[in-house]
Design a protein around this motif. Structure first.
Motif, short mmCIF file in Angstrom:
data_model
loop_
_atom_site.label_atom_id
_atom_site.label_comp_id
_atom_site.label_asym_id
_atom_site.label_seq_id
_atom_site.Cartn_x
_atom_site.Cartn_y
_atom_site.Cartn_z
N PHE A 21 0.82 -1.21 0.00
CA PHE A 21 0.00 0.00 0.00
C PHE A 21 0.86 1.27 0.00
O PHE A 21 0.46 2.28 -0.58
N LEU A 24 1.85 1.67 -3.59
CA LEU A 24 0.69 2.19 -4.33
C LEU A 24 0.49 3.67 -4.06
O LEU A 24 0.15 4.44 -4.97
N THR A 25 0.71 4.08 -2.81
CA THR A 25 0.57 5.50 -2.46
C THR A 25 1.56 6.33 -3.26
O THR A 25 1.20 7.37 -3.82
N ILE A 28 0.53 6.42 -6.99
CA ILE A 28 -0.61 7.32 -7.20
C ILE A 28 -0.18 8.77 -7.11
O ILE A 28 -0.61 9.62 -7.91
N LEU A 37 -7.51 9.13 -4.16
CA LEU A 37 -6.98 7.77 -4.22
C LEU A 37 -5.81 7.58 -3.26
O LEU A 37 -5.57 6.49 -2.76
N LEU A 38 -5.11 8.67 -3.00
CA LEU A 38 -3.92 8.64 -2.15
C LEU A 38 -4.27 8.34 -0.69
O LEU A 38 -3.62 7.53 -0.04
N CYS A 41 -5.06 4.57 0.35
CA CYS A 41 -3.84 3.75 0.31
C CYS A 41 -2.93 4.07 1.49
O CYS A 41 -2.34 3.17 2.10
N LEU A 42 -2.83 5.33 1.83
CA LEU A 42 -2.02 5.75 2.97
C LEU A 42 -2.60 5.22 4.28
O LEU A 42 -1.87 4.77 5.16
N PHE A 44 -4.50 2.49 4.63
CA PHE A 44 -4.26 1.04 4.68
C PHE A 44 -2.81 0.72 5.01
O PHE A 44 -2.52 -0.19 5.78
N ALA A 45 -1.87 1.47 4.42
CA ALA A 45 -0.45 1.25 4.72
C ALA A 45 -0.18 1.48 6.20
O ALA A 45 0.47 0.66 6.86
#
Length: 134
Positions: A21, A24-25, A28, A37-38, A41-42, A44-45
């Motif tokens: 994640f 992915l951050t 993105i 979207l950022l 992901c942040l 979840f990370a």
């Protein structure tokens, strides 16, 4: 101190998911520059990293209990036949363990090892007694 293999696997899963994640951050941020979207992901990370740190801390501080025994009975859900409860015969007696994950391959007579975090307070202890039906 050598960590048990099952707990090592849990640490790898949590820190691995956090890393995925985080990557992915960054992707993105670089490619799309989209805050909407950022943020997920942040979040979840951060969740997976914090959860991994909690598990690591629990393991390194030796704040877990290992229950080992023979599965004496298995309760399954009626439709999907997933394991709902298992009854574990230990030296101290029978322990009911409520299963919250999707496990299909558990049968009567299996040898089982379960890792449970030690309670840190009386209230927490009562919660474990309720779940384990001690």
């Amino acid at each position: 101190m050598a960590l048990p293999e099952a707990l090592q696997k849990q640490l790898i899963i949590r820190f691995g998911a956090g890393s995925v994640f985080l990557i992915l951050t960054i992707l993105i941020l670089v490619l799309y520059k989209d805050v909407y979207l950022l943020i997920p992901c942040l979040v979840f990370a951060a969740f997976f990293y914090v959860n991994g740190i909690y598990v690591w801390h629990t393991v390194t501080e030796n704040r877990y209990i290992i229950l080992e025994g023979l599965c004496s009975s298995v309760d399954k859900t009626p439709l999907r036949k997933r394991v709902k409860n298992i009854y574990l015969e230990t030296e101290a007696g029978t322990v009911k363990i409520v299963i919250r994950q999707c496990i299909k391959q558990m049968e009567k007579g299996d040898n089982i090892r379960v890792y449970i975090s030690k309670p840190v307070s009386y209230t927490h202890l009562r919660a474990h007694e309720t779940v384990l039906d001690l």
